[in-house]
Design an enzyme around this catalytic site. Sequence first.
Site, PDB file in Angstrom:
ATOM      1  N   CYS A  82       3.392 -21.480  46.840  1.00  0.00           N
ATOM      2  CA  CYS A  82       3.292 -22.769  47.542  1.00  0.00           C
ATOM      3  C   CYS A  82       2.543 -23.800  46.693  1.00  0.00           C
ATOM      4  CB  CYS A  82       2.666 -22.561  48.910  1.00  0.00           C
ATOM      5  SG  CYS A  82       2.918 -23.956  50.043  1.00  0.00           S
ATOM      6  N   GLU A 170       3.189 -13.329  51.425  1.00  0.00           N
ATOM      7  CA  GLU A 170       2.115 -12.504  51.968  1.00  0.00           C
ATOM      8  C   GLU A 170       2.129 -12.395  53.486  1.00  0.00           C
ATOM      9  OE1 GLU A 170       0.227 -16.661  51.441  1.00  0.00           O
ATOM     10  OE2 GLU A 170       1.852 -15.441  50.611  1.00  0.00           O
ATOM     11  N   ASP A 226     -19.575  -0.931  60.153  1.00  0.00           N
ATOM     12  CA  ASP A 226     -19.898  -1.470  58.831  1.00  0.00           C
ATOM     13  C   ASP A 226     -21.246  -0.979  58.318  1.00  0.00           C
ATOM     14  OD1 ASP A 226     -17.583  -2.838  59.402  1.00  0.00           O
ATOM     15  OD2 ASP A 226     -18.627  -4.660  60.010  1.00  0.00           O
TER      16      ASP A 226
END
Length: 519
Positions: A82, A170, A226
């Site tokens: 793009c 993507e 996490d």
Amino acid sequence: MDTSTVVILDFGSQYTQLIARRIREFNVFSVVLPCTVSLEQVKALKPKGIILSGGPSSVYDADAPKADPAVLAMGLPVLGICYGLHFIVHHLGGKIESAPAREYGHAEVTVIAETPLFSGLPQVMNVWMSHGDEAKALPEGFVLTAQTSNAVAGIANEARKIWAVQFHPEVAHTKQGMELLKNFVIDICGASADWTPEHFIQSTVERVRAQVGDGHAICGLSGGVDSSVAAVLVAKAIGDKLTCIFVNNGVLRKDEFAKVQTTMREQLGLNVVAVDASERFLTKLAGVTDPETKRKVIGGEFISVFDDEAKKIFEAEKHDGKDVAWLVQGTLYPDVIESSSVHGPSHTIKSHHNVGGLPADMKLKLIEPLRDLFKDEVRRIGRDLGMPDDIIERQPFPGPGLAVRILGEVTAERVAILQEADQIVVDEIKRAGLYRKVWQSFAVLLPVKSVGVMGDQRTYANTCAIRAVESEDGMTADWAPLPYEVLRTISSRIVSEVRGINRVVYDITSKPPGTIEWE
């Protein structure tokens, strides 16, 4: 790094992190850098190829994002997407103009020239477009490889190893997007699929061990995926030189303070120091209503608590002459992206307490072993570390806790109300077998009161919003269409069991335009 790397230069696209994710699905490491990064920094990573992302600007804007055009002359394969195509055309002598008809959404692309980028792909592809400018004249040596009925859709100069597409491979809307990216990364760049959880664990353990040396580290545990994975990973590297600190900041979920201590000590074998600082945090949050201020207050107070605890640990171990110099945090890639505009001109969405909320004068040095990972990658690492599923599959919980799910001032009373409502949401989502199927599901306490009728009496009480979303990595999300019966049960239980709430609403906003958390 001794593994294949693809560098992505970010020009501000909301899809840039998605490019990185797609490449990692090939077991190839990808790193996102701001488009303004120096040529030397790019070369230092010894990349196999370069991808130029999309972006919201026109190359002719006064503040248009710019990369060093020398990246196009490194001799490495380059793929422009793009805006990346516009950058290539513009800087190599072609011409970009504003398109008479902006292409946004689904489009049909026809491949008109053979090129390794489109190898094995159909001649006609359904793709996703999002652009207002188009290429009107190609630079010398470039050929048109694909087109739509309106515009240039693909170009190439194979002698210079440069390819570009106008569409976004993507995104899931481009059906053959993964095949196209694989053609570029594996076949054109020659990258090796050697970035695996096993490789990540080994290299991270070696790096952390070298970082800490003879020093000591403390880890800020939250009980979530996490910080738990980060703690186990660092403990694997430095053993008993890691002390985990679990802080009750006054905005944890119901019974969380006791549950996390048991889990971390008994299931993970971690050395945990528990600190009840709830009164300290709530005092600091008194009168604070701005979301960014809340995050920064909590981030600053966390570090203050950690500094205090580090001093105690140092005093207890000062016989060996080593200082506690390191703070381990479970920071992830989405935290970094949303907290700062380090990746080109992309906008700051909100500060995460463990990134944008850290104070400038922090004494401890950071270790963030998961900083380059997405949530699903962290879970894979946790499984390879042998961690139990009930920890790995926990839904994400924000670092600032319930403070960013309480709109308006955070008080002990409001926390208690939300804890009860949130527990009901979790219970019913689990009972319905949906806990692992949705990304997050939780309750939000609104600063809105409404009239209700309970037991034939008028009430004037709080409104609670229910939020449940589906997502791959937290960067984008869709609201989850929970079954009506589940919603009915949640609503009925909250109104019946939680004193102080008389109305329940359901949030059906996707991200974007909303964020997953309300603050």
